[in-house]
Design a protein around this motif. Structure first.
Motif, PDB file in Angstrom:
ATOM      1  N   PHE A  90       0.799  -1.231   0.000  1.00 38.70           N
ATOM      2  CA  PHE A  90       0.000   0.000   0.000  1.00 38.70           C
ATOM      3  C   PHE A  90       0.830   1.279   0.000  1.00 38.70           C
ATOM      4  O   PHE A  90       0.290   2.372   0.025  1.00 38.70           O
ATOM      5  N   GLY A  91       2.139   1.156   0.087  1.00 40.84           N
ATOM      6  CA  GLY A  91       2.976   2.346   0.166  1.00 40.84           C
ATOM      7  C   GLY A  91       3.409   2.583   1.605  1.00 40.84           C
ATOM      8  O   GLY A  91       2.721   2.157   2.540  1.00 40.84           O
ATOM      9  N   ASP A  92       4.553   3.267   1.792  1.00 39.25           N
ATOM     10  CA  ASP A  92       5.113   3.279   3.145  1.00 39.25           C
ATOM     11  C   ASP A  92       4.911   4.596   3.905  1.00 39.25           C
ATOM     12  O   ASP A  92       5.616   4.893   4.854  1.00 39.25           O
ATOM     13  N   GLY A  93       3.902   5.379   3.506  1.00 40.04           N
ATOM     14  CA  GLY A  93       3.603   6.593   4.273  1.00 40.04           C
ATOM     15  C   GLY A  93       3.036   6.236   5.643  1.00 40.04           C
ATOM     16  O   GLY A  93       2.735   5.071   5.919  1.00 40.04           O
ATOM     17  N   ALA A  94       2.900   7.243   6.512  1.00 36.46           N
ATOM     18  CA  ALA A  94       2.376   6.991   7.853  1.00 36.46           C
ATOM     19  C   ALA A  94       0.947   6.470   7.743  1.00 36.46           C
ATOM     20  O   ALA A  94       0.104   7.073   7.087  1.00 36.46           O
ATOM     21  N   SER A  95       0.680   5.327   8.379  1.00 35.94           N
ATOM     22  CA  SER A  95      -0.655   4.746   8.302  1.00 35.94           C
ATOM     23  C   SER A  95      -0.849   3.730   9.412  1.00 35.94           C
ATOM     24  O   SER A  95       0.076   3.431  10.164  1.00 35.94           O
ATOM     25  N   THR A  96      -2.080   3.233   9.501  1.00 28.93           N
ATOM     26  CA  THR A  96      -2.392   2.209  10.491  1.00 28.93           C
ATOM     27  C   THR A  96      -2.782   0.925   9.765  1.00 28.93           C
ATOM     28  O   THR A  96      -3.625   0.951   8.872  1.00 28.93           O
ATOM     29  N   VAL A  97      -2.125  -0.162  10.139  1.00 27.22           N
ATOM     30  CA  VAL A  97      -2.455  -1.460   9.561  1.00 27.22           C
ATOM     31  C   VAL A  97      -3.309  -2.218  10.571  1.00 27.22           C
ATOM     32  O   VAL A  97      -2.937  -2.340  11.739  1.00 27.22           O
ATOM     33  N   ILE A  98      -4.470  -2.672  10.111  1.00 26.51           N
ATOM     34  CA  ILE A  98      -5.327  -3.491  10.968  1.00 26.51           C
ATOM     35  C   ILE A  98      -5.246  -4.909  10.438  1.00 26.51           C
ATOM     36  O   ILE A  98      -5.625  -5.173   9.295  1.00 26.51           O
ATOM     37  N   ASP A  99      -4.701  -5.797  11.243  1.00 27.61           N
ATOM     38  CA  ASP A  99      -4.634  -7.192  10.818  1.00 27.61           C
ATOM     39  C   ASP A  99      -5.608  -7.994  11.669  1.00 27.61           C
ATOM     40  O   ASP A  99      -5.390  -8.179  12.863  1.00 27.61           O
ATOM     41  N   ILE A 100      -6.707  -8.413  11.047  1.00 25.37           N
ATOM     42  CA  ILE A 100      -7.646  -9.263  11.781  1.00 25.37           C
ATOM     43  C   ILE A 100      -7.232 -10.697  11.523  1.00 25.37           C
ATOM     44  O   ILE A 100      -7.473 -11.255  10.456  1.00 25.37           O
ATOM     45  N   GLY A 101      -6.546 -11.256  12.482  1.00 25.03           N
ATOM     46  CA  GLY A 101      -6.005 -12.600  12.309  1.00 25.03           C
ATOM     47  C   GLY A 101      -6.919 -13.641  12.929  1.00 25.03           C
ATOM     48  O   GLY A 101      -7.984 -13.323  13.462  1.00 25.03           O
ATOM     49  N   GLY A 102      -6.472 -14.886  12.848  1.00 23.92           N
ATOM     50  CA  GLY A 102      -7.254 -15.991  13.375  1.00 23.92           C
ATOM     51  C   GLY A 102      -7.473 -15.865  14.869  1.00 23.92           C
ATOM     52  O   GLY A 102      -8.591 -15.973  15.361  1.00 23.92           O
ATOM     53  N   GLN A 103      -6.407 -15.616  15.613  1.00 24.97           N
ATOM     54  CA  GLN A 103      -6.592 -15.514  17.066  1.00 24.97           C
ATOM     55  C   GLN A 103      -6.200 -14.165  17.653  1.00 24.97           C
ATOM     56  O   GLN A 103      -6.486 -13.887  18.812  1.00 24.97           O
ATOM     57  N   ASP A 104      -5.536 -13.338  16.851  1.00 25.17           N
ATOM     58  CA  ASP A 104      -5.148 -12.013  17.347  1.00 25.17           C
ATOM     59  C   ASP A 104      -5.588 -10.951  16.361  1.00 25.17           C
ATOM     60  O   ASP A 104      -5.531 -11.170  15.164  1.00 25.17           O
ATOM     61  N   THR A 105      -5.975  -9.820  16.884  1.00 17.08           N
ATOM     62  CA  THR A 105      -6.162  -8.662  16.021  1.00 17.08           C
ATOM     63  C   THR A 105      -5.095  -7.662  16.419  1.00 17.08           C
ATOM     64  O   THR A 105      -4.915  -7.391  17.600  1.00 17.08           O
ATOM     65  N   LYS A 106      -4.375  -7.201  15.416  1.00 17.93           N
ATOM     66  CA  LYS A 106      -3.274  -6.280  15.705  1.00 17.93           C
ATOM     67  C   LYS A 106      -3.531  -4.951  15.032  1.00 17.93           C
ATOM     68  O   LYS A 106      -3.955  -4.909  13.886  1.00 17.93           O
ATOM     69  N   ILE A 107      -3.283  -3.891  15.765  1.00 18.50           N
ATOM     70  CA  ILE A 107      -3.380  -2.549  15.206  1.00 18.50           C
ATOM     71  C   ILE A 107      -1.953  -2.018  15.204  1.00 18.50           C
ATOM     72  O   ILE A 107      -1.329  -1.912  16.260  1.00 18.50           O
TER      73      ILE A 107
END
Lengths: 261, 385
Positions: A90-107
């Motif tokens: 997505f490009g490396d500018g300042a942003s927030t990645v939301i990873d909704i994983g199987g057992q963890d959700t990471k912000i």
């Protein structure tokens, strides 16, 4: 020379092979099953079948089963890998990645391809892929079609934060004859609310990207975006962000003694 | 048995001190000595010393007794409180068993209500601790409470707690605190000569030596030896290790899965701000003060625990420690359902961002169910630094 990244998640194992120019040569996903080392072995077999030897090329493992990938040169956490993968996608500018994983959700707040700050859900499956999976099972759907169906639903609220209690709540709704689409609506809304409140605990940014197994659920992205007041961007490759990030970090490994196999 | 009575000389021996301390406590009892069980950094140790009581820490650090405690206490309560109460309830802790009196303070709500119940099992005296330091009458109240404690102990044990005894207790405790501080300050070196895990075990073990002067001496010699080895080129910690300040709740019960994981993921804990570390030792009392009880009172009331409001002393302390110890990142360890620290975590997160320090808050309990998640969090934090 090519580089391999393997993301052994709690539900699925994703893996990617990239070349010197970061072009993806191959990527795939298989269910992790009950044993992460068996999953790692299955990944190894598939890679070999495709002509990629993980033992003779830089290989990084990530995900909750990262330490079960014995043939990997290094284990890197999924936080760092999702950051690298998302920056690449997505490009490396300042942003927030939301990873909704199987057992963890990471912000994960990222900038310039580097993790600035991150949060993970506490030991609870609310707001994770597992929650969607379990609820989908009760409705005899898969997570993707649950999300799609939710779009035509309305009004139902699932108030239990605990997956086990939410399960009883959904069964109660089914018993009362509530429409499947409405229940699906409630489920997606519950996940989005939980994830949005997690996002509220970390510094706000202007760009939000979704990675992980639910990255193709457009409706979930819309609901989550509405709750956060932002537009959430993803693409079907988002599911491979962890694996891609692992492959990218394999490029940074010292190549001493390694030859192309 | 004589071996067990020896003073610790090495890190390993210090970590055994808690276990071996059982034998020492038994010996103290056999020789007619009295034991006071304590829980908290606010306990005015000098008063117990002057009364001839041997103070021993009773903070539960094991998951083992939590199921027993949960027969009476709510599940959603701090593991330290549950574990400590479980030990008393199930008679599994010899230190609790041997205690002639238990001293508690009105610190957090969970503890103070647990002490009430504990009082039904063991003789327990609860000191009323003010909840803030910024009112002049807080100091007055706390001093009055300490005088009340003195009278109570005098009556109960038929002893006399004189000013002279208090002053010499202050001197001894100061020596011990200075020895601890000097040992901790070794970690200002880059790289530090000690791993945080070893340092913590020495600090923790010192509480089970029971001879204050000897404990101070043992720590001084530990420091000397560590420094000699370091100067001879023995470097147990890599110079690339990220230097971590650990803050938050008491960590004795979660040491391995927090500090252990930090140190196996490319970090080293160079400073413990928690009550087992700097917080408890930094400030000394003046043995020459006109009113020695008032001086002891002042020294203890200033401790910056999250049960105080406002708790500016903790914020100030963290600010200075970050500079003094050349910190790369702050890790706050929060015990589940500890409201004072879990709420104050927001302040510490904000403080960290203000001073440009990466911050990781981890909430955990005494079980092993979250070991995997904790290591992901900690490893990711180390990768970020």
């Amino acid at each position: 020379m090519y580089y391999i990244g393997i993301d052994v998640g709690s539900a699925c194992s994703k893996y990617a092979v990239i070349d010197e120019q970061n072009e993806v040569l191959y990527r795939n996903v298989i269910p992790t099953g009950w044993s992460s080392s068996s999953a790692a072995e299955a990944v190894r077999q598939d890679l070999l079948l495709r002509g990629y030897n993980p033992e003779h090329n830089p290989c990084v493992a990530t995900g909750y089963g990262r330490n079960s990938v014995e043939f990997a040169d290094k284990a890197v956490t999924e936080i760092t890998c999702h950051c690298l993968g998302a920056s690449h996608l997505f490009g490396d500018g300042a942003s927030t990645v939301i990873d909704i994983g199987g057992q963890d959700t990471k912000i994960i707040n990222i900038s310039g391809g580097i993790v600035q700050d991150f949060l993970m859900n506490d030991k609870c499956s609310a707001g994770t892929g597992r929650f969607v999976e379990i609820m989908a099972k009760i409705l005899e759907l898969d997570p993707m079609s649950l999300c799609a169906l939710a779009e035509s639903g309305t009004e139902v609220t699932i108030s239990s934060m605990c997956t086990v209690f939410a399960e009883s709540e959904v069964i109660g709704l089914i018993g009362r004859g509530v429409k499947k689409a409405d229940i699906a609506f409630g489920i997606v809304d519950s996940v989005a609310s939980k994830v949005a409140s997690q996002c509220g605990r970390i510094k706000r940014s202007t760009r939000y990207y979704l990675t992980g197994g639910l990255c193709e659920c457009r409706y979930l992205m819309k609901v989550l975006g509405d709750k956060l007041g932002v537009c959430i961007v993803s693409n079907p490759e988002g599911r491979y962000a962890g694996a891609l990030g692992a492959a990218l970090s394999a490029k940074k490994l010292e190549k001493g003694g390694r030859t192309d196999g | 048995m004589d071996d067990y009575l020896k003073l610790p000389e090495t890190f390993e021996e210090f970590s055994e001190a808690r276990k071996n301390g059982f034998i020492r406590v038994k010996k103290i009892k056999e020789e007619g000595g009295l034991i006071a069980g304590v829980f908290c950094t606010y306990t005015p140790l000098e008063i117990l010393d002057a009364a001839g009581l041997t103070a021993v820490g009773l903070c539960g650090m094991s998951n083992e007794t939590i199921p027993a405690a949960e027969s009476e206490l709510p599940k959603n309560l701090c593991p330290l409180i549950k574990s400590s109460y479980g030990f008393a309830l199930s008679d599994k802790c010899p230190y609790t068993y041997f205690s002639d009196i238990i001293i508690g303070e009105t610190t957090c709500d969970g503890k103070k209500k647990m002490y009430e119940l504990l009082g039904e099992i063991k003789d327990t005296y609860i000191i009323q601790l003010p909840q803030g330091q910024d009112r002049a009458y807080s100091a007055e109240l706390w001093t009055k409470e300490l005088r009340r404690l003195i009278r109570t102990l005098e009556e109960k044990f038929g002893v006399e707690i004189t000013d002279e005894k208090l002053r010499s207790a202050v001197c001894l405790r100061n020596d011990e605190r200075k020895a601890k501080t000097e040992l901790m300050e070794l970690s200002r070196l880059q790289p530090p000569p000690l791993r945080g895990l070893d340092l913590y075990k020495v600090l923790e073990g010192s509480g089970f030596v029971f001879d204050i002067a000897a404990s101070a001496e043992a720590m001084q010699s530990t420091k000397r030896k560590a420094l000699e080895k370091y100067e001879a080129g023995d470097r147990p910690v890599s110079k690339n290790a990220k230097r971590i300040l650990v803050t938050g709740c008491p960590i004795g019960g979660v040491l391995e899965k927090t500090v252990g994981t930090i140190e196996s993921s490319g970090g080293v804990v160079v400073c413990f701000e928690n009550c087992g570390g700097v917080k408890a030792t930094r400030e000394l009392a003046d043995a020459e003060a006109d009113d020695i009880v008032q001086e002891i009172s002042r020294r203890y009331l200033n401790i910056g625990c999250a049960i105080m409001t406002p708790n500016q002393n903790r914020v100030n302390l963290i600010r200075s420690l970050v500079d003094e110890y050349h910190i790369d990142g702050v890790v706050e360890i929060l015990l589940q359902a500890c409201h004072p620290y879990t709420v104050e975590a927001h302040t510490i997160r904000r403080l960290s961002s203000e001073i440009g320090m990466p911050y990781l808050g981890i909430e955990t309990d005494y079980s092993n169910t979250d070991t995997g998640q904790l290591s992901t969090r900690i490893e990711a934090f180390m990768e970020m630094l």
